[in-house]
Design a protein around this motif. Structure first.
Motif, PDB file in Angstrom:
ATOM      1  N   VAL A 151     -22.656   3.688 -30.448  1.00 17.14           N
ATOM      2  CA  VAL A 151     -23.887   4.423 -30.179  1.00 17.14           C
ATOM      3  C   VAL A 151     -25.088   3.772 -30.849  1.00 17.14           C
ATOM      4  CG1 VAL A 151     -25.048   6.649 -30.383  1.00 17.14           C
ATOM      5  CG2 VAL A 151     -22.593   6.566 -29.880  1.00 17.14           C
ATOM      6  N   GLN A 152     -24.959   3.376 -32.121  1.00 11.17           N
ATOM      7  CA  GLN A 152     -26.118   2.833 -32.833  1.00 11.17           C
ATOM      8  C   GLN A 152     -26.647   1.560 -32.176  1.00 11.17           C
ATOM      9  OE1 GLN A 152     -25.847   2.497 -37.119  1.00 11.17           O
ATOM     10  NE2 GLN A 152     -27.277   0.787 -37.161  1.00 11.17           N
ATOM     11  N   SER A 153     -25.762   0.628 -31.861  1.00 15.92           N
ATOM     12  CA  SER A 153     -26.210  -0.630 -31.258  1.00 15.92           C
ATOM     13  C   SER A 153     -26.823  -0.400 -29.881  1.00 15.92           C
ATOM     14  CB  SER A 153     -25.036  -1.609 -31.156  1.00 15.92           C
ATOM     15  OG  SER A 153     -23.985  -1.050 -30.374  1.00 15.92           O
ATOM     16  N   ILE A 191     -31.740   5.298 -37.298  1.00 13.25           N
ATOM     17  CA  ILE A 191     -30.308   5.046 -37.526  1.00 13.25           C
ATOM     18  C   ILE A 191     -29.553   6.353 -37.695  1.00 13.25           C
ATOM     19  CG2 ILE A 191     -28.656   4.095 -39.187  1.00 13.25           C
ATOM     20  CD1 ILE A 191     -30.701   1.853 -39.735  1.00 13.25           C
ATOM     21  N   LEU A 192     -30.102   7.254 -38.511  1.00 13.54           N
ATOM     22  CA  LEU A 192     -29.443   8.541 -38.738  1.00 13.54           C
ATOM     23  C   LEU A 192     -29.349   9.360 -37.450  1.00 13.54           C
ATOM     24  CD1 LEU A 192     -31.090   9.551 -42.147  1.00 13.54           C
ATOM     25  CD2 LEU A 192     -28.748   8.754 -41.759  1.00 13.54           C
ATOM     26  N   ALA A 193     -30.361   9.244 -36.586  1.00 14.99           N
ATOM     27  CA  ALA A 193     -30.323   9.972 -35.314  1.00 14.99           C
ATOM     28  C   ALA A 193     -29.190   9.457 -34.425  1.00 14.99           C
ATOM     29  CB  ALA A 193     -31.663   9.845 -34.595  1.00 14.99           C
ATOM     30  N   THR A 194     -28.978   8.142 -34.425  1.00 15.06           N
ATOM     31  CA  THR A 194     -27.863   7.609 -33.624  1.00 15.06           C
ATOM     32  C   THR A 194     -26.526   8.041 -34.206  1.00 15.06           C
ATOM     33  OG1 THR A 194     -27.767   5.506 -34.860  1.00 15.06           O
ATOM     34  CG2 THR A 194     -29.221   5.599 -32.933  1.00 15.06           C
ATOM     35  N   HIS A 195     -26.442   8.143 -35.542  1.00 14.24           N
ATOM     36  CA  HIS A 195     -25.209   8.636 -36.166  1.00 14.24           C
ATOM     37  C   HIS A 195     -24.955  10.094 -35.787  1.00 14.24           C
ATOM     38  CE1 HIS A 195     -25.445   5.463 -39.641  1.00 14.24           C
ATOM     39  NE2 HIS A 195     -25.258   4.923 -38.443  1.00 14.24           N
TER      40      HIS A 195
END
Length: 417
Positions: free
Chosen positions: A52-54, A72-76
């Motif tokens: 998801v992050q990439s 980054i935290l939103a993708t996590h």
């Protein structure tokens, strides 16, 4: 869920001025957008949580005002939300895409800094804001034991808005001591079953009804469907407020249930609280969308509440706990006559189905000792009227608890009252 850390949460209100309020509210809005963008992209293209992050980071940065760390935290956050959905989709099961409506935003060590003067610096969608923590006057207050200790370090935290006030759910952690790391391999075990009709049932016959929660979740689902269909800006604001109320309601229910479980474990002097593996629990219980989140929240709350009481929390394989007879071990789908009624087709034992399942969960952990070279196999399951060992040896409580016939069909204990 093994961990080298003990974790705690200290909820603290923030004192904010008008400018800070505006920045924090905008950050929450952008955070929800970022989480949704990442979820929408992952929903179409991702086959694993780690992708998801990439996939989504650049889009979140371009389409929102979030800084790099919050992106980054939103993708996590999106990855966590869709993880179980990806598993269900792989298995060919129906899934619905997660939506983010709760007025919250996540912070970590890079986006939040605590200072010794009891203020906190928070990243926003524009610049950092530094706000005082509103702490109790008592120097021995709950928050102080973490803020003033060198043992505890700040970890991932959550900012939320409730009734116009900002609250920071500060996360803390410390390394476990050697004694805490050596979990109670041999001792008394409390089995716990989570379900729909009964939200919680323990092997000691403590019941927490789930009917009110089910009714509330159904009501909210109907409201959400209607507002989403309307699609207006006003409907979206109403849905956001309703989602916040729903989240607070579920957390309150989970806290109460967790308190009941830990209190039951302490009452029966248990060393371990055993849950079934929560993976796939929605399918096993035929639960609504909100129940699975409630089950996991209860488990997480029990984890940290039990740690404070020196009680270990474990998960065991869930296979056949619903259809296995806790008395004789006979396993058949025919044993589960209905959602509420269990009757063994081999030995004739009748019991509440969830209570039978709670005993099976506890017995599965107790019997681990017979297959482990590290353990003596001396653990025992706590029942309402006594304890039972892996070999089925029943011992009544010496101080006279009221017996229940399903604890031991061949032996009963009467109350000393």
């Amino acid at each position: 869920m093994a961990s080298d850390y003990v974790r705690r949460t200290a909820i603290t209100r923030l004192s904010v001025d008008d400018e800070q309020r505006e920045l924090l509210e905008e950050t929450i809005t952008e955070w929800r957008r970022g989480c949704q963008i990442a979820t929408d992209m992952a929903w179409e293209k991702c086959r694993a949580k780690r992708d998801v992050q990439s996939l989504a980071y650049d889009s979140v940065r371009e389409e929102t005002a979030l800084g790099s760390q919050h992106a980054i935290l939103a993708t996590h956050q999106a990855a966590e939300a869709i993880n179980s959905c990806l598993e269900r989709r792989t298995d060919g099961k129906p899934v619905s895409k997660p939506t983010f409506t709760a007025p919250t935003v996540t912070y970590d060590a890079r986006s939040m800094t605590l200072f010794d003067d009891d203020t906190v610096s928070l990243s926003t969608s524009d610049s950092r804001v530094r706000c005082p923590l509103v702490l109790p006057d008592d120097e021995d207050g709950y928050q102080r034991q973490f803020l003033d200790s060198d043992e505890w370090s700040v970890t991932e935290s959550t900012l939320t808005v409730r009734d116009g006030d900002f609250f920071l759910h500060l996360g803390f952690r410390r390394h476990k001591t050697d004694a805490e790391r050596d979990t109670a391999e041999d001792g008394t075990v409390l089995g716990v079953d989570l379900g729909v009709e009964n939200l919680v049932v323990t092997s000691t016959a403590s019941f927490v009804s789930g009917r009110r929660l089910t009714h509330r979740l159904c009501e909210f689902e109907n409201v959400r469907a209607g507002l989403q269909q309307t699609g207006t800006r006003s409907a979206h604001r109403t849905l956001t407020r309703a989602s916040g109320r729903q989240l607070r309601y579920i957390r309150d229910i989970a806290h109460r249930a967790a308190n009941d479980i830990v209190a039951e474990a302490r009452r029966f002097d248990c060393d371990v609280i055993a849950f079934e593996d929560l993976t796939g629990i929605r399918d096993r219980t035929n639960a609504a969308w909100g129940h699975r989140w409630t089950f996991r929240t209860i488990y997480e709350y029990v984890e940290y509440k039990a740690e404070a009481a020196g009680i270990s929390v474990q998960q065991v394989d869930s296979a056949n706990t619903l259809v296995r007879c806790a008395e004789c071990g006979f396993t058949s789908a025919a044993n589960r006559r209905s959602r509420a009624h269990f009757q063994c087709q081999e030995c004739g034992t009748e019991a509440n189905a969830d209570y039978n399942a709670a005993k099976n969960v506890g017995l599965r952990y107790v019997r681990r000792g017979q297959q482990s070279s590290r353990r003596t196999g001396d653990s025992q399951l706590a029942l309402k009227s006594g304890t039972v060992t892996p070999n089925g040896q029943f011992s009544a409580y010496p101080d006279g608890f009221e017996a229940e016939f399903t604890d031991n069909p061949e032996r009963s204990v009467t109350s000393s009252d």
